[in-house]
Design a protein around this motif. Structure first.
Motif, PDB file in Angstrom:
ATOM      1  N   PRO A  49       0.877  -1.286   0.003  1.00 27.83           N
ATOM      2  CA  PRO A  49      -0.037   0.114   0.036  1.00 27.83           C
ATOM      3  C   PRO A  49       0.849   1.240   0.191  1.00 27.83           C
ATOM      4  CG  PRO A  49      -0.971  -1.598   1.539  1.00 27.83           C
ATOM      5  CD  PRO A  49       0.545  -2.195   1.011  1.00 27.83           C
ATOM      6  N   ALA A  50       2.085   1.078   0.759  1.00 26.20           N
ATOM      7  CA  ALA A  50       2.967   2.416   0.759  1.00 26.20           C
ATOM      8  C   ALA A  50       3.375   2.495  -0.734  1.00 26.20           C
ATOM      9  CB  ALA A  50       4.001   2.301   1.887  1.00 26.20           C
ATOM     10  N   ALA A  51       3.818   1.402  -1.507  1.00 24.82           N
ATOM     11  CA  ALA A  51       4.085   1.555  -2.613  1.00 24.82           C
ATOM     12  C   ALA A  51       3.420   2.175  -3.540  1.00 24.82           C
ATOM     13  CB  ALA A  51       4.612   0.260  -3.427  1.00 24.82           C
ATOM     14  N   PHE A  52       2.107   1.903  -3.597  1.00 21.64           N
ATOM     15  CA  PHE A  52       1.039   2.581  -4.195  1.00 21.64           C
ATOM     16  C   PHE A  52       0.855   3.936  -4.096  1.00 21.64           C
ATOM     17  CE2 PHE A  52      -0.156  -1.550  -5.800  1.00 21.64           C
ATOM     18  CZ  PHE A  52      -1.243  -1.506  -6.722  1.00 21.64           C
ATOM     19  N   LYS A  53       1.140   4.429  -2.885  1.00 26.24           N
ATOM     20  CA  LYS A  53       1.162   5.817  -2.618  1.00 26.24           C
ATOM     21  C   LYS A  53       2.181   6.679  -3.450  1.00 26.24           C
ATOM     22  CE  LYS A  53       3.007   7.095   1.218  1.00 26.24           C
ATOM     23  NZ  LYS A  53       3.621   7.464   2.610  1.00 26.24           N
ATOM     24  N   ASP A  54       3.084   6.049  -3.709  1.00 23.78           N
ATOM     25  CA  ASP A  54       4.130   6.577  -4.624  1.00 23.78           C
ATOM     26  C   ASP A  54       3.764   6.717  -5.917  1.00 23.78           C
ATOM     27  OD1 ASP A  54       6.074   6.800  -2.333  1.00 23.78           O
ATOM     28  OD2 ASP A  54       6.487   4.986  -2.670  1.00 23.78           O
ATOM     29  N   GLY A  64      -5.391   5.669   2.300  1.00 20.35           N
ATOM     30  CA  GLY A  64      -4.744   7.105   1.470  1.00 20.35           C
ATOM     31  C   GLY A  64      -3.257   7.223   1.635  1.00 20.35           C
ATOM     32  N   GLU A  65      -3.119   8.624   1.601  1.00 25.68           N
ATOM     33  CA  GLU A  65      -1.785   9.195   1.987  1.00 25.68           C
ATOM     34  C   GLU A  65      -1.237   9.025   3.105  1.00 25.68           C
ATOM     35  OE1 GLU A  65       0.250  10.877  -0.650  1.00 25.68           O
ATOM     36  OE2 GLU A  65      -1.371   9.818  -1.836  1.00 25.68           O
ATOM     37  N   SER A  66      -2.017   8.491   4.052  1.00 24.98           N
ATOM     38  CA  SER A  66      -1.593   8.367   5.367  1.00 24.98           C
ATOM     39  C   SER A  66      -1.055   6.913   5.776  1.00 24.98           C
ATOM     40  CB  SER A  66      -2.543   8.688   6.340  1.00 24.98           C
ATOM     41  OG  SER A  66      -3.765   7.584   6.173  1.00 24.98           O
ATOM     42  N   VAL A  67      -1.195   6.172   4.610  1.00 15.16           N
ATOM     43  CA  VAL A  67      -0.523   4.628   4.698  1.00 15.16           C
ATOM     44  C   VAL A  67       1.070   4.684   5.042  1.00 15.16           C
ATOM     45  CG1 VAL A  67      -0.025   4.438   2.289  1.00 15.16           C
ATOM     46  CG2 VAL A  67      -0.760   2.416   3.753  1.00 15.16           C
ATOM     47  N   LEU A  68       1.397   3.879   5.976  1.00 13.96           N
ATOM     48  CA  LEU A  68       2.725   3.951   6.441  1.00 13.96           C
ATOM     49  C   LEU A  68       3.447   2.694   5.887  1.00 13.96           C
ATOM     50  CD1 LEU A  68       1.805   4.421  10.321  1.00 13.96           C
ATOM     51  CD2 LEU A  68       2.701   6.092   8.561  1.00 13.96           C
ATOM     52  N   GLY A  69       4.813   2.669   6.123  1.00 15.52           N
ATOM     53  CA  GLY A  69       5.766   1.583   5.569  1.00 15.52           C
ATOM     54  C   GLY A  69       5.160   0.101   5.554  1.00 15.52           C
TER      55      GLY A  69
END
Length: 454
Positions: free
Chosen positions: A67-72, A302-307
């Motif tokens: 999920p953090a990768a999708f944020k990028d 969303g954008e608050s997803v962590l590592g």
């Protein structure tokens, strides 16, 4: 007694016929040698068992970072990128295994390890590559060591972050930095890393697998229920952030370090490649699972997803807290499993420098220093997302992308580069992809670290 002219001619003809027959037999032997049927494995693994082993090697804590990768990247490039990385990773594993089999056929050996394959390819390749055979074997071995040590540094941050969340919930008045938790793990990790024999690691593996599966189930429950498309989710992000996705996805999916042992110990190795085969079936499932977790995890937080998405689970619910505790336990026990391969590789190269009576002390020192290195790296880069990106960009991409491409190119250089040298063109594009991941992933990770910690 002297031979007359006819006797001499008859003997010469017989000798020529025998030589021709011997040459033909040798040629047939080389041409028809099938390494797959000459393998003698004490305890061969079934096709299903090999599938599960390969799935476990690819399906680890990295899936929680998707999920953090999708944020990028955003939703659309994330979905496409997951498929792309999956295809490239599968292809690189395929060419590694196929090249190893081709070399086994030429050298008449039943099986070869990853580093032995690299050595044999250079040794039996073009003349200009042969002096480099030993060096490239060592390069492959130390790339394996770097992957394992870099991965264990990520594990340290993973455990420390989970413990911090748990203790912050129960003791909110005493909040410590994640670096403190990393440092606190030093002694326990040194102790567990002293386990040297694989059979003694089996119970740890069982516990780690059970804990991970329970955690994964709990995480999926939170991720796939009540998905609310956050206003801050994006279909496409700035292209400058995409390299972090690539390095994270490579870190998550690459299980190439266990591919050769899995393939070499199969009872039916002919089922490994091909379609459907163990490799293709495993990677299709991995891509679908990673894509689903990445997409829905990003939609959920969303954008608050962590590592690691486990860090986004509610901090005041018993089920979520149990998931954080279990993933910490799972990764802690996986740490000693990951340490097994690099310690074995390093020890084989340095044991000759010590007298036998000092072997035990030397092993303890080696394992202690290795753990200290991983903890120091974790303390230096305590951000899970950035550390995964950096380790994936440098170590996992080298072992999983660069080396397979090099050995296939060297092996086929004087044999068959395909129509219009398509092997060179294809591998050239893969090298460019590797360089893109390496340099852009490193630059982005380091620049974010500088901005965050300066």
């Amino acid at each position: 007694m002297a031979l007359n002219n006819n006797d001499y001619k008859n003997k010469e003809n017989a000798s020529c016929q025998a030589h021709s027959t011997l040459t033909l037999d040798m040629d047939n032997k080389v041409e028809n040698y099938n390494p797959l049927i000459h393998r003698k494995v004490a305890h061969p693994t079934s096709t299903l068992g090999s599938f599960l082993n390969l799935l476990k090697s690819s399906l680890g804590s990295g899936v929680l970072a998707m999920p953090a990768a999708f944020k990028d990247t955003g939703i659309i490039p994330g979905c496409i990128g997951t498929i792309l990385v999956g295809i490239i990773a599968t292809h690189c594993i395929h060419i590694l295994v196929q090249t190893s089999r081709d070399v086994c056929k030429e050298t008449q050996e039943p099986s070869l390890s990853y580093s032995d394959t690299c050595e044999k390819v250079f040794k039996h390749g073009p003349k200009w590559t042969r002096p480099w055979s030993t060096f490239f074997k060592h390069f492959a071995d130390f790339a394996m060591v770097a992957v394992c040590l870099g991965g264990t540094a990520v594990y340290v941050v993973f455990i420390a972050s989970s413990l911090k969340d748990i203790f912050d919930h129960f003791y909110p008045e005493q909040e410590y930095d994640v670096k403190i938790y990393c440092a606190m793990l030093l002694i326990p990790l040194i102790l567990i890393a002293q386990v040297r024999y694989l059979k003694f690691l089996v119970p740890f593996s069982v516990v780690a697998n059970v804990c991970f599966m329970i955690t994964f189930g709990i995480t999926c429950f939170y991720t796939f229920t009540g998905v609310d498309n956050h206003m801050d989710t994006k279909l496409v992000t700035d292209v400058s952030q995409w390299p972090l996705f690539l390095s994270t996805a490579i870190f998550a999916m690459e299980g190439i370090n266990v591919v050769m042992p899995v393939e070499n110990e199969m009872s039916n190795p002919e089922h490994f490649l091909g379609c459907p085969g163990v490799l293709s079936t495993t990677m299709i499932l991995v891509v679908l699972l990673y894509g689903a977790v990445g997409l829905f995890g990003y939609l959920k937080y969303g954008e608050s997803v962590l590592g690691s998405i486990t860090l986004n689970l509610p901090g005041d619910e018993p089920l979520a807290l149990s998931a954080k505790f279990l993933i910490a336990v799972a990764v802690f026990f996986t740490y000693c499993l990951q340490m097994y391969a690099p310690m074995d590789i390093i020890w084989l190269r340095i044991k000759s420098r010590f007298k036998k009576k000092f072997y035990n002390i030397a092993q303890i020192a080696l394992r202690t220093l290795s753990v200290v290195f991983t903890v120091v790296l974790a303390v230096a880069i305590p951000d899970l997302e950035l550390l995964i990106g950096l380790v994936g960009a440098i170590f996992f991409s080298t072992l999983g992308l660069l080396i397979p491409v090099i050995i296939e190119t060297v092996h086929k250089w004087e044999r068959d580069l395909g129509l219009y040298f398509y092997v060179l063109w294809k591998n050239g594009l893969l090298v460019l992809f590797y360089l893109l991941v390496l340099f852009s992933g490193c630059y982005l990770s380091i620049s974010k670290m500088v901005n965050k910690y300066s």
